[in-house]
Design a protein around this motif. Sequence first.
Motif, PDB file in Angstrom:
ATOM      1  N   MET A 131     -11.614  -5.694   4.766  1.00 18.53           N
ATOM      2  CA  MET A 131     -10.314  -5.023   4.783  1.00 18.53           C
ATOM      3  C   MET A 131     -10.466  -3.515   4.609  1.00 18.53           C
ATOM      4  O   MET A 131      -9.676  -2.731   5.124  1.00 18.53           O
ATOM      5  CB  MET A 131      -9.417  -5.583   3.678  1.00 18.53           C
ATOM      6  CG  MET A 131      -8.994  -7.028   3.888  1.00 18.53           C
ATOM      7  SD  MET A 131      -8.132  -7.695   2.447  1.00 18.53           S
ATOM      8  CE  MET A 131      -6.676  -6.655   2.433  1.00 18.53           C
ATOM      9  N   ALA A 132     -11.533  -3.122   3.860  1.00 19.99           N
ATOM     10  CA  ALA A 132     -11.742  -1.694   3.620  1.00 19.99           C
ATOM     11  C   ALA A 132     -12.339  -0.977   4.824  1.00 19.99           C
ATOM     12  O   ALA A 132     -12.296   0.259   4.893  1.00 19.99           O
ATOM     13  CB  ALA A 132     -12.657  -1.504   2.416  1.00 19.99           C
ATOM     14  N   GLY A 133     -12.909  -1.745   5.802  1.00 24.33           N
ATOM     15  CA  GLY A 133     -13.402  -1.091   6.999  1.00 24.33           C
ATOM     16  C   GLY A 133     -14.734  -1.556   7.534  1.00 24.33           C
ATOM     17  O   GLY A 133     -15.142  -1.151   8.626  1.00 24.33           O
ATOM     18  N   VAL A 188      -6.610   4.120  -6.566  1.00 19.01           N
ATOM     19  CA  VAL A 188      -6.326   5.455  -6.033  1.00 19.01           C
ATOM     20  C   VAL A 188      -7.022   5.656  -4.691  1.00 19.01           C
ATOM     21  O   VAL A 188      -6.419   6.144  -3.716  1.00 19.01           O
ATOM     22  CB  VAL A 188      -6.770   6.542  -7.040  1.00 19.01           C
ATOM     23  CG1 VAL A 188      -6.698   7.923  -6.406  1.00 19.01           C
ATOM     24  CG2 VAL A 188      -5.885   6.484  -8.288  1.00 19.01           C
ATOM     25  N   ALA A 189      -8.303   5.273  -4.596  1.00 12.33           N
ATOM     26  CA  ALA A 189      -9.060   5.440  -3.340  1.00 12.33           C
ATOM     27  C   ALA A 189      -8.420   4.655  -2.209  1.00 12.33           C
ATOM     28  O   ALA A 189      -8.310   5.142  -1.078  1.00 12.33           O
ATOM     29  CB  ALA A 189     -10.512   5.012  -3.547  1.00 12.33           C
ATOM     30  N   SER A 190      -7.986   3.419  -2.501  1.00 10.42           N
ATOM     31  CA  SER A 190      -7.366   2.593  -1.464  1.00 10.42           C
ATOM     32  C   SER A 190      -6.043   3.174  -0.992  1.00 10.42           C
ATOM     33  O   SER A 190      -5.659   3.020   0.172  1.00 10.42           O
ATOM     34  CB  SER A 190      -7.145   1.167  -1.995  1.00 10.42           C
ATOM     35  OG  SER A 190      -8.361   0.566  -2.339  1.00 10.42           O
ATOM     36  N   ALA A 191      -5.338   3.871  -1.901  1.00 13.83           N
ATOM     37  CA  ALA A 191      -4.025   4.410  -1.556  1.00 13.83           C
ATOM     38  C   ALA A 191      -4.109   5.728  -0.801  1.00 13.83           C
ATOM     39  O   ALA A 191      -3.301   5.984   0.101  1.00 13.83           O
ATOM     40  CB  ALA A 191      -3.195   4.595  -2.829  1.00 13.83           C
ATOM     41  N   LYS A 202     -13.716   5.304   3.724  1.00 12.44           N
ATOM     42  CA  LYS A 202     -12.985   4.496   2.750  1.00 12.44           C
ATOM     43  C   LYS A 202     -13.766   3.238   2.392  1.00 12.44           C
ATOM     44  O   LYS A 202     -13.820   2.824   1.222  1.00 12.44           O
ATOM     45  CB  LYS A 202     -11.613   4.131   3.308  1.00 12.44           C
ATOM     46  CG  LYS A 202     -10.747   3.286   2.380  1.00 12.44           C
ATOM     47  CD  LYS A 202      -9.387   3.030   3.021  1.00 12.44           C
ATOM     48  CE  LYS A 202      -8.492   2.204   2.129  1.00 12.44           C
ATOM     49  NZ  LYS A 202      -7.150   1.988   2.735  1.00 12.44           N
ATOM     50  N   ALA A 203     -14.402   2.633   3.397  1.00 21.82           N
ATOM     51  CA  ALA A 203     -15.181   1.419   3.162  1.00 21.82           C
ATOM     52  C   ALA A 203     -16.336   1.678   2.196  1.00 21.82           C
ATOM     53  O   ALA A 203     -16.573   0.906   1.256  1.00 21.82           O
ATOM     54  CB  ALA A 203     -15.721   0.877   4.486  1.00 21.82           C
ATOM     55  N   TRP A 204     -17.049   2.798   2.402  1.00 20.80           N
ATOM     56  CA  TRP A 204     -18.191   3.108   1.540  1.00 20.80           C
ATOM     57  C   TRP A 204     -17.758   3.471   0.118  1.00 20.80           C
ATOM     58  O   TRP A 204     -18.409   3.097  -0.852  1.00 20.80           O
ATOM     59  CB  TRP A 204     -19.026   4.234   2.152  1.00 20.80           C
ATOM     60  CG  TRP A 204     -19.979   3.719   3.190  1.00 20.80           C
ATOM     61  CD1 TRP A 204     -19.853   3.795   4.543  1.00 20.80           C
ATOM     62  CD2 TRP A 204     -21.206   3.020   2.952  1.00 20.80           C
ATOM     63  NE1 TRP A 204     -20.904   3.186   5.176  1.00 20.80           N
ATOM     64  CE2 TRP A 204     -21.758   2.703   4.218  1.00 20.80           C
ATOM     65  CE3 TRP A 204     -21.881   2.626   1.803  1.00 20.80           C
ATOM     66  CZ2 TRP A 204     -22.957   2.014   4.362  1.00 20.80           C
ATOM     67  CZ3 TRP A 204     -23.087   1.946   1.937  1.00 20.80           C
ATOM     68  CH2 TRP A 204     -23.613   1.645   3.197  1.00 20.80           C
ATOM     69  N   GLN A 213      -4.884  -1.663  -3.303  1.00 17.77           N
ATOM     70  CA  GLN A 213      -4.529  -0.741  -4.387  1.00 17.77           C
ATOM     71  C   GLN A 213      -3.617  -1.391  -5.411  1.00 17.77           C
ATOM     72  O   GLN A 213      -3.767  -1.192  -6.627  1.00 17.77           O
ATOM     73  CB  GLN A 213      -3.888   0.534  -3.829  1.00 17.77           C
ATOM     74  CG  GLN A 213      -2.561   0.357  -3.123  1.00 17.77           C
ATOM     75  CD  GLN A 213      -2.723   0.100  -1.628  1.00 17.77           C
ATOM     76  OE1 GLN A 213      -3.721  -0.437  -1.184  1.00 17.77           O
ATOM     77  NE2 GLN A 213      -1.706   0.512  -0.869  1.00 17.77           N
ATOM     78  N   GLY A 214      -2.653  -2.199  -4.965  1.00 20.73           N
ATOM     79  CA  GLY A 214      -1.747  -2.875  -5.887  1.00 20.73           C
ATOM     80  C   GLY A 214      -2.469  -3.908  -6.744  1.00 20.73           C
ATOM     81  O   GLY A 214      -2.203  -4.034  -7.948  1.00 20.73           O
TER      82      GLY A 214
END
Length: 469
Positions: free
Chosen positions: A293-295, A349-352, A360-362, A428-429
């Motif tokens: 999901m992160a990439g 925070v990073a995900s948002a 973003k994935a790394w 993030q949630g």
Amino acid sequence: MKPAGSNPLPPLTAGPHTRRLDLIAVVATFGGLLFGYDTGVINGALEPMKADLGLTAVTEGLVTSILLIGAAIGALACGRLNDLLGRRKALQILAVLFLAGTIGAVLAPGLGVLLPSRFVLGFAVGGASVTVPVYLAELSPTERRGQLTGRNELAIVVGQFLAFGINAIIGNVWGEDDGVWRYMLAVAAVPAVCLFVGMLRMPESPRWLLAHGRDDDALAVLMQVRPEERARAELAEVRELAAEEAQSQLGGWRDLRTPWVRRIVVAGIGLAVAQQFTGINSVMYYGSQVLTMAGFSQSAALIANVANGVLAVLGAVVCLWFLIDRFPRRTLIIGGFVATTTIHLLIAVASAVLPDGLGKAWVTLVLMVLFVFAMQLALNVPVWVTLAELFPLRLRGFAMGLSVLCLWVANAVISFAFPSLVETVGIQGMFLIFAIAGALSIWFLAKRLPETGHRSLEELEEDFSAGRF
């Protein structure tokens, strides 16, 4: 009741008994290895299983959580089983259940067979999570108890690391095969056989033997794992405490009316549940999917997820050899919660704020790896060691089983809800929820968790019953 520590035990010296105790720890922790492998293997097996069996988000959560429901029931049942049959025989029974559950899951034609098989595996996992730490704690001398009992947590993370590594290899070599997830699950049969065969030659817990009036057998076991003078002194200490316990009639639900017993049981349950609300097992079960999901691509996520296993093992090793018997358990645990709660906030925070893509994935991967490392460095090992040390002898099976029951129920609820919650509130949630739970855990443990290190199990019980927490 005499003051704790009024008759110091003879010093612990090196000898053949040291090697014997190390061998016992290796064999017993095959139970922890199976715990780790069977909970970690779903991380990579779930995606091909979804494709092969047509799982939805709900049935996906059910396949994961049914093992944890079984573990909750197994933890409570095996607490009593340990007290009735002994730690050694309980581990032999659990080895058979591990093997039976593995075979059933591997051969399952659909959910009708897969779910009951996963439940049986879960029962064995829950039973091992109660039995192995207690068995090791009761065989270990005070000076080595943290390190030896903590080896079970090391075995758990080694099992998860092996699951991640084997999943990555099998997934990339036979990934086109619809039944590739069956190969991943089948590997667990090997340590199940090793646990059963190995426990045939291992001794029973001397404290369990004494509690059942088998004094000569208890001394014979202690003579295997202690110098003779130390073995006889420990036998006398445990015998004296067993007589005091018999007078106080500890051993079940009615004892929760005793204030000091209720206090430590509440502390044990709170500690067990708090550990699960870090979200560690959601990362271990769904880590590959979070990374996707992160990439990351699916194959890259399988390989990247191995980093979680590597850092988990490294953190456990550092904790066992450098921290667990040198720092207070309570300090390590609360410090671990502070670290994991901070990392949860950073992931949220990073995900948002970061744009989608490999960057973003790394960042997500690095933060997840740091989270797993912090858990193993300062939290997981001390949690399991503390749970094994916290309760009095005749209450140990019952109270350990009750605490670990609550641990597995919390694990099951979080793991079942995780896929649906991520779909609803995003990564993030989800990690923000974990951060809030972490802050509440820090508050509870700072108020209620006693220190259990650097005293014999008998001294701990005397201190607690006298109100010295």
